[in-house]
Design an enzyme around this catalytic site. Structure first.
Site, PDB file in Angstrom:
ATOM      1  N   ASN A  12      -0.521 -11.984   9.107  1.00  0.00           N
ATOM      2  CA  ASN A  12       0.800 -11.598   8.613  1.00  0.00           C
ATOM      3  C   ASN A  12       1.462 -12.831   7.990  1.00  0.00           C
ATOM      4  O   ASN A  12       1.668 -13.839   8.667  1.00  0.00           O
ATOM      5  CB  ASN A  12       1.630 -11.062   9.797  1.00  0.00           C
ATOM      6  N   HIS A  15       6.196 -15.021   7.556  1.00  0.00           N
ATOM      7  CA  HIS A  15       6.987 -16.214   7.874  1.00  0.00           C
ATOM      8  C   HIS A  15       6.748 -17.377   6.923  1.00  0.00           C
ATOM      9  O   HIS A  15       7.484 -18.362   6.955  1.00  0.00           O
ATOM     10  CB  HIS A  15       6.820 -16.584   9.341  1.00  0.00           C
ATOM     11  N   HIS A  48       5.430  -7.349   5.860  1.00  0.00           N
ATOM     12  CA  HIS A  48       6.476  -6.389   6.231  1.00  0.00           C
ATOM     13  C   HIS A  48       7.612  -6.511   5.218  1.00  0.00           C
ATOM     14  O   HIS A  48       8.224  -7.578   5.109  1.00  0.00           O
ATOM     15  CB  HIS A  48       6.962  -6.740   7.646  1.00  0.00           C
ATOM     16  N   ARG A  50      11.087  -5.718   4.819  1.00  0.00           N
ATOM     17  CA  ARG A  50      12.227  -5.240   5.608  1.00  0.00           C
ATOM     18  C   ARG A  50      13.341  -4.786   4.694  1.00  0.00           C
ATOM     19  O   ARG A  50      13.509  -5.283   3.582  1.00  0.00           O
ATOM     20  CB  ARG A  50      12.746  -6.364   6.517  1.00  0.00           C
ATOM     21  N   ARG A  54      14.733 -10.076   4.458  1.00  0.00           N
ATOM     22  CA  ARG A  54      14.970 -11.421   4.998  1.00  0.00           C
ATOM     23  C   ARG A  54      13.816 -12.380   4.742  1.00  0.00           C
ATOM     24  O   ARG A  54      13.981 -13.575   4.766  1.00  0.00           O
ATOM     25  CB  ARG A  54      15.285 -11.364   6.492  1.00  0.00           C
ATOM     26  N   GLU A  75       3.589  -3.207   6.232  1.00  0.00           N
ATOM     27  CA  GLU A  75       4.446  -2.700   7.315  1.00  0.00           C
ATOM     28  C   GLU A  75       5.782  -2.279   6.707  1.00  0.00           C
ATOM     29  O   GLU A  75       6.431  -3.076   6.018  1.00  0.00           O
ATOM     30  CB  GLU A  75       4.713  -3.799   8.342  1.00  0.00           C
ATOM     31  N   THR A 106      10.568  -7.343  15.047  1.00  0.00           N
ATOM     32  CA  THR A 106      10.379  -5.978  15.510  1.00  0.00           C
ATOM     33  C   THR A 106      10.322  -5.981  17.029  1.00  0.00           C
ATOM     34  O   THR A 106       9.415  -6.579  17.608  1.00  0.00           O
ATOM     35  CB  THR A 106       9.073  -5.399  14.930  1.00  0.00           C
ATOM     36  N   GLU A 156      -1.117   0.900  16.334  1.00  0.00           N
ATOM     37  CA  GLU A 156      -1.064  -0.531  16.630  1.00  0.00           C
ATOM     38  C   GLU A 156      -0.265  -0.684  17.914  1.00  0.00           C
ATOM     39  O   GLU A 156       0.919  -0.338  17.967  1.00  0.00           O
ATOM     40  CB  GLU A 156      -0.418  -1.330  15.502  1.00  0.00           C
ATOM     41  N   HIS A 193       1.666  -8.616  17.870  1.00  0.00           N
ATOM     42  CA  HIS A 193       3.016  -9.110  18.146  1.00  0.00           C
ATOM     43  C   HIS A 193       2.986 -10.160  19.248  1.00  0.00           C
ATOM     44  O   HIS A 193       2.549  -9.881  20.361  1.00  0.00           O
ATOM     45  CB  HIS A 193       4.010  -8.002  18.541  1.00  0.00           C
TER      46      HIS A 193
HETATM   47  N1  PXP Z   1       2.510  -6.176  14.182  1.00  0.00           N
HETATM   48  C1  PXP Z   1       3.720  -5.688  13.823  1.00  0.00           C
HETATM   49  C2  PXP Z   1       3.873  -4.213  13.684  1.00  0.00           C
HETATM   50  C3  PXP Z   1       4.805  -6.545  13.565  1.00  0.00           C
HETATM   51  O1  PXP Z   1       5.986  -6.033  13.188  1.00  0.00           O
HETATM   52  C4  PXP Z   1       4.602  -7.937  13.682  1.00  0.00           C
HETATM   53  C5  PXP Z   1       5.731  -8.864  13.398  1.00  0.00           C
HETATM   54  O2  PXP Z   1       6.076  -8.786  12.062  1.00  0.00           O
HETATM   55  C6  PXP Z   1       3.329  -8.388  14.025  1.00  0.00           C
HETATM   56  C7  PXP Z   1       2.299  -7.497  14.304  1.00  0.00           C
HETATM   57  C8  PXP Z   1       3.010  -9.851  14.112  1.00  0.00           C
HETATM   58  O3  PXP Z   1       3.729 -10.432  15.146  1.00  0.00           O
HETATM   59  P1  PXP Z   1       3.787 -12.005  15.272  1.00  0.00           P
HETATM   60  O4  PXP Z   1       4.476 -12.526  14.037  1.00  0.00           O
HETATM   61  O5  PXP Z   1       4.554 -12.227  16.521  1.00  0.00           O
HETATM   62  O6  PXP Z   1       2.364 -12.488  15.341  1.00  0.00           O
END
Ligand code: PXP
Length: 250
Positions: A12, A15, A48, A50, A54, A75, A106, A156, A193
């Site tokens: 992902n 960030h 994602h 949003r 952001r 996402e 999330t 998920e 997550h």
């Molecule tokens: N899965 C989903 C559905 C999420 O919303 C997120 C956070 O954006 C993640 C996985 C990844 O989480 P993390 O950034 O804590 O690894």
């Protein structure tokens, strides 16, 4: 017994965009990061979009949809504009997630008992457009069962409670049970997550889980190691727990 099922790592890149948006400038570029992740062995890229934009911006998602050479897991919240965007861009996979403006990230799984007809319609539209669908849910039997009844391809499982309560064996048991039920019901089982190199092992060892979505800790580790080595470190931790070597493309 070691698992013989491959475990996919989807990175992902949200960030990376968070850092860019801190200065509203053009670096670091999440699309360039995605390319690096792919070269470093990521099986897919997750992003994602949003509602409050952001981190990822619309242009990022448009470019990722064109340029990702592995697969894109988009996402989004289940809202009409987001479903329309996904129908137009047709990423490989859409994961529907809950969204609240005031949350830092999330926080919970989707409430699959709320507006099931609306969820089912969105899943049908996306699957009709050739998009694989997943629901981000809490690891409990009711959510898994309801997800299957909604016609989704994958679930998920939210690993946040597991990640945030280290040492509490009930959170891992909940993940294991939900994953086993999901697979028994014919669903593909993903998880994510809050996963880090330190806590990923027990989740990676769950044979019923076939895909991990990991973002924050990989971007955080990349400040010290670079993205490629951060991904390598995560992949090694996953493989060591799984008893496998190397990942598998979706
Ligand atoms: N899965 C989903 C559905 C999420 O919303 C997120 C956070 O954006 C993640 C996985 C990844 O989480 P993390 O950034 O804590 O690894």
């Amino acid at each position: 017994m070691p698992s013989t099922r491959a475990l996919r790592l989807y990175v992902n890149v949200d960030h990376v965009a968070t850092i860019r948006q801190a200065r509203r400038t053009d670096e670091p570029d999440p699309v360039a990061a995605a390319r690096l992740c792919e070269r470093a062995g990521a099986d897919g890229i997750t992003a994602h979009l949003r509602e409050d934009r952001r981190h990822m911006q619309d242009a990022d998602i448009e470019t990722l949809a064109r340029e990702v050479t592995t697969v894109l897991n988009l996402e989004i919240a289940n809202t009409p504009p987001m479903i329309a965007l996904a129908e137009r861009l047709r990423p490989y996979q859409v994961t529907l997630v809950p969204e609240r403006r005031e949350e830092v990230t999330t926080e919970g799984g989707l409430d699959v008992s709320r507006d099931p007809a609306g969820l089912r319609r969105s899943i049908e539209r996306l699957e009709a457009a050739g998009v694989r669908t997943a629901l981000f849910i809490a690891p409990d039997a009711d959510s898994v069962q309801r997800s299957r009844d909604l016609g989704v391809s994958a679930i998920e499982l939210h690993t946040g409670p597991y990640a945030h309560q280290p040492g509490d064996p009930t959170t891992l048991r909940a993940l294991a049970d939900a994953a086993a039920l999901g697979r028994r019901l014919g669903l593909a089982v993903h998880a994510g997550h809050g996963l880090t190199v330190r806590n990923v092992g027990p989740v990676a060892a769950l044979d019923d889980v076939e895909e991990l979505n990991i973002g924050h800790s990989l971007v955080a580790r990349s400040v010290f190691l670079g993205l490629a080595d951060a991904i390598g470190e995560m992949r090694s931790a996953m493989d060591a727990a799984r008893g496998t070597g190397g990942g598998a493309r979706a």
